[in-house]
Design a protein around this motif. Structure first.
Motif, short mmCIF file in Angstrom:
data_model
loop_
_atom_site.label_atom_id
_atom_site.label_comp_id
_atom_site.label_asym_id
_atom_site.label_seq_id
_atom_site.Cartn_x
_atom_site.Cartn_y
_atom_site.Cartn_z
N SER A 1 0.83 -1.20 0.00
CA SER A 1 0.00 0.00 0.00
C SER A 1 0.86 1.26 0.00
N ILE A 2 0.23 2.35 -0.38
CA ILE A 2 0.86 3.66 -0.27
C ILE A 2 0.31 4.27 1.01
N GLN A 3 1.20 4.55 1.94
CA GLN A 3 0.76 5.14 3.20
C GLN A 3 1.54 6.41 3.52
N THR A 4 2.49 6.76 2.66
CA THR A 4 3.40 7.85 2.97
C THR A 4 3.67 8.67 1.72
N ILE A 5 3.80 9.98 1.92
CA ILE A 5 4.29 10.87 0.86
C ILE A 5 5.44 11.68 1.43
N ALA A 6 6.27 12.15 0.54
CA ALA A 6 7.40 12.99 0.92
C ALA A 6 7.72 13.90 -0.26
N TYR A 7 8.56 14.87 -0.02
CA TYR A 7 8.99 15.78 -1.07
C TYR A 7 10.50 15.70 -1.21
N VAL A 8 10.97 15.84 -2.44
CA VAL A 8 12.40 15.77 -2.71
C VAL A 8 13.03 17.09 -2.30
N LYS A 9 13.97 16.99 -1.39
CA LYS A 9 14.77 18.15 -1.02
C LYS A 9 15.90 18.32 -2.02
N GLN A 10 16.52 17.17 -2.36
CA GLN A 10 17.67 17.19 -3.27
C GLN A 10 18.00 15.77 -3.67
N VAL A 11 18.58 15.60 -4.85
CA VAL A 11 19.13 14.31 -5.27
C VAL A 11 20.61 14.50 -5.49
N GLU A 12 21.41 13.66 -4.85
CA GLU A 12 22.86 13.68 -5.05
C GLU A 12 23.27 12.41 -5.76
N ILE A 13 24.11 12.55 -6.77
CA ILE A 13 24.63 11.40 -7.50
C ILE A 13 26.14 11.41 -7.32
N ASP A 14 26.65 10.31 -6.76
CA ASP A 14 28.08 10.25 -6.48
C ASP A 14 28.49 8.80 -6.24
N ALA A 15 29.76 8.61 -5.97
CA ALA A 15 30.28 7.28 -5.66
C ALA A 15 29.69 6.81 -4.32
N PRO A 16 29.42 5.52 -4.19
CA PRO A 16 28.85 5.00 -2.95
C PRO A 16 29.64 5.39 -1.70
N LYS A 17 30.97 5.36 -1.79
CA LYS A 17 31.80 5.69 -0.63
C LYS A 17 31.56 7.13 -0.18
N ILE A 18 31.45 8.04 -1.11
CA ILE A 18 31.24 9.45 -0.79
C ILE A 18 29.85 9.66 -0.19
N ILE A 19 28.83 9.02 -0.78
CA ILE A 19 27.47 9.13 -0.25
C ILE A 19 27.43 8.59 1.17
N TRP A 20 28.05 7.44 1.42
CA TRP A 20 28.06 6.86 2.76
C TRP A 20 28.74 7.80 3.76
N GLU A 21 29.92 8.29 3.42
CA GLU A 21 30.66 9.17 4.33
C GLU A 21 29.86 10.44 4.65
N LYS A 22 29.16 10.94 3.67
CA LYS A 22 28.43 12.19 3.85
C LYS A 22 27.09 12.02 4.56
N HIS A 23 26.39 10.90 4.32
CA HIS A 23 24.99 10.77 4.76
C HIS A 23 24.66 9.56 5.61
N ARG A 24 25.64 8.81 6.08
CA ARG A 24 25.34 7.53 6.74
C ARG A 24 24.35 7.65 7.89
N LYS A 25 24.37 8.75 8.62
CA LYS A 25 23.48 8.90 9.77
C LYS A 25 22.04 9.18 9.37
N LEU A 26 21.82 9.49 8.10
CA LEU A 26 20.47 9.83 7.64
C LEU A 26 19.83 8.75 6.79
N MET A 27 20.54 7.61 6.60
CA MET A 27 20.04 6.58 5.70
C MET A 27 19.25 5.47 6.39
N GLY A 28 19.35 5.36 7.71
CA GLY A 28 18.57 4.34 8.42
C GLY A 28 18.91 2.92 8.01
N ILE A 29 20.20 2.68 7.73
CA ILE A 29 20.64 1.36 7.27
C ILE A 29 22.05 1.12 7.80
N SER A 30 22.36 -0.14 8.03
CA SER A 30 23.71 -0.48 8.50
C SER A 30 24.69 -0.39 7.33
#
Length: 146
Positions: free
Chosen positions: A48-77
Motif C-alpha cells: 500500500s501507499i501510506q506515505t508521501i514525501a517531497y524531494v529536497k535534493q538528489v545527489e549522484i556520487d560514488a557510494p563511498k562518498i554518499i556513505w561518508e556524507k549521509h550515513r546517519k540519515l540513511m537508516g541502514i547499516s
C-alpha cells in the motif's frame, strides 16, 4: 513538477515515518527535481501507499562518498548498504523532506480497481499530471481526507 511513485520495503518506510531515515538510495540515476512529490509504496506484506514525501535534493556520487556524507540519515547499516550498492560506481541519494503519513492507506487492490494491471515500480515511476496512476491516487484521496 512531476510526481513519482517509489517502492520501498515496509521496515524502511517505518524508519522514514519515525525520523530514523530521510535518504533513499538507488543504484541508478534518479531524475527528480527539488520539490517533486514522492508517493511511497510499501512493498509486501503491506502492499500500500501510506506515505508521501517531497524531494529536497538528489545527489549522484560514488557510494563511498554518499556513505561518508549521509550515513546517519540513511537508516541502514553499513553492511546492508554495501550489499545494496554492490560495486556500483555511482548511486543516487534521494534526500527527502516533509515526510507525512497519509490518514488512509491506499491499498494495491484499490489502485488496480482504477488502473487494471497496475504493477508497483521496481525502480521509480515518474508521473506527469495526466498519468492514470496519479489520477487514480488523487481520486482515491479526494474521497477521503489526508
Amino acid at each position: 513538477m512531476p510526481d513519482a511513485l517509489i517502492s520501498i520495503k515496509p521496515k524502511y518506510v517505518d524508519r522514514f515515518l519515525n525520523g530514523q531515515k530521510v535518504i533513499e538510495i538507488r543504484n541508478r540515476k534518479v531524475n527528480l527535481v527539488n520539490g517533486s512529490k514522492l508517493w511511497i509504496y510499501a512493498t509486501l506484506p503491506k502492499a500500500s501507499i501510506q506515505t508521501i514525501a517531497y524531494v529536497k535534493q538528489v545527489e549522484i556520487d560514488a557510494p563511498k562518498i554518499i556513505w561518508e556524507k549521509h550515513r546517519k540519515l540513511m537508516g541502514i547499516s553499513e553492511n546492508s548498504y554495501l550489499r545494496y550498492v554492490n560495486g556500483s560506481s555511482k548511486i543516487s541519494a534521494i534526500i527527502m523532506k516533509n515526510i507525512q503519513k497519509l490518514n488512509t492507506e491506499i491499498k494495491l487492490e484499490k489502485i488496480r480497481d482504477l488502473v487494471p494491471g497496475f504493477q508497483p515500480p521496481q525502480f521509480i515511476k515518474y508521473m506527469e499530471d495526466h498519468d492514470p496512476i496519479l489520477s487514480a491516487l488523487l481520486s482515491i484521496l479526494s474521497k477521503k481526507s489526508i
